[in-house]
Design an enzyme around this catalytic site. Structure first.
Site, PDB file in Angstrom:
ATOM      1  N   THR A  83       0.861  -1.170   0.000  1.00  0.00           N
ATOM      2  CA  THR A  83       0.000   0.000   0.000  1.00  0.00           C
ATOM      3  C   THR A  83       0.899   1.221   0.000  1.00  0.00           C
ATOM      4  OG1 THR A  83      -1.762   1.169   1.198  1.00  0.00           O
ATOM      5  CG2 THR A  83      -0.139   0.017   2.511  1.00  0.00           C
ATOM      6  N   ASN A  84       0.391   2.337  -0.501  1.00  0.00           N
ATOM      7  CA  ASN A  84       1.195   3.556  -0.557  1.00  0.00           C
ATOM      8  C   ASN A  84       1.234   4.294   0.773  1.00  0.00           C
ATOM      9  OD1 ASN A  84       2.006   4.437  -3.618  1.00  0.00           O
ATOM     10  ND2 ASN A  84       0.145   3.192  -3.628  1.00  0.00           N
ATOM     11  N   CYS A 197      -2.197   5.213  -4.919  1.00  0.00           N
ATOM     12  CA  CYS A 197      -2.969   4.369  -4.015  1.00  0.00           C
ATOM     13  C   CYS A 197      -3.157   3.050  -4.741  1.00  0.00           C
ATOM     14  CB  CYS A 197      -4.322   5.000  -3.679  1.00  0.00           C
ATOM     15  SG  CYS A 197      -5.422   3.882  -2.781  1.00  0.00           S
TER      16      CYS A 197
END
Length: 230
Positions: A83-84, A197
């Site tokens: 995940t970012n 994202c």
């Protein structure tokens, strides 16, 4: 082949994409029967989202460090955060384990620079767009100029991620919202858009943008395959 440790479940929708992309990449490199050596720690995203909303990043750091140590104990030889926005915890993970962490910003920045982009738009959660941990790495370590949407557009982008995409909902109306946000970033001079994202690639497609889209999920997974196979 190195064993990769995946810190996932944020959300499981994007973690499933990581699993698919990394295994496909290994199969393409090594042959039709090959698959990746992976260890996955999958969080309950409801717990993570609650801490993010509360701004309790020390508690998130502690959870990420615990996951990283569990993956190291399970035999992982390198780590990915799938995940970012939780890359805000990357420094804590790097300080707490001996394993290399493949940071999601780096393969995306490398691809952008290789394609000649210097001014880019960034879409993601409010945390990713507004806090320094992500933009600073793009700007200070990679020399890119980063544009973010205005406040109303940031709110719309964040809402769609947390109310729809993490729940697996793909709404045509939200695709139109994102198309408008992307068009406004391009009008301000962005020559490419970072899908910062890991769920956004579930919603928007190349034809939704007047400039190239750079999918951090795909680029991160491709870099993971390269790392695993040396």
């Amino acid at each position: 082949m190195k064993t990769l440790g995946l810190i996932g479940g944020m959300s499981w929708e994007s973690s499933a994409e990581y699993y698919r992309l990394i295994n496909q990449g290994v199969r393409e490199r090594l042959g039709p029967k090959a698959s990746a050596r992976l260890v996955l720690w999958s969080f309950d995203f409801a717990e993570i989202a609650e801490l993010q909303t509360a701004g309790d990043w020390p508690a998130l750091d502690a959870l990420m460090v615990d996951a990283a140590r569990r993956l190291e104990s399970a035999g992982a030889e390198a780590l990915l955060i799938c995940t970012n926005s939780v890359h805000k915890s990357a420094p804590a993970i790097e300080a707490a384990t001996s394993l290399p962490l493949l940071h999601i910003v780096d393969p995306s920045a490398k691809a952008l620079k290789a394609d000649g982009h210097a001014k880019v738009g960034l879409l993601g959660t409010a945390f990713t767009m507004e806090q320094a941990f992500y933009r600073d790495r793009l700007e200070q370590q990679h020399g890119l100029e980063v544009l973010i949407p205005d406040a109303d557009d940031r709110a719309d982008v964040h809402r769609v991620i947390y109310e729809e995409l993490v729940a697996g909902r793909i709404e045509p109306a939200s695709r139109e919202v994102y198309r408008g946000v992307i068009a406004r970033l391009a009008a301000r001079g962005a020559t490419a858009i970072i899908l910062g994202c890991t769920e956004i690639m579930l919603l928007v497609r190349p034809e939704d943008s007047p400039v190239p889209l750079y999918d951090t999920t795909r680029l991160h997974a491709e870099a993971a395959v390269a790392l695993a196979l040396g």
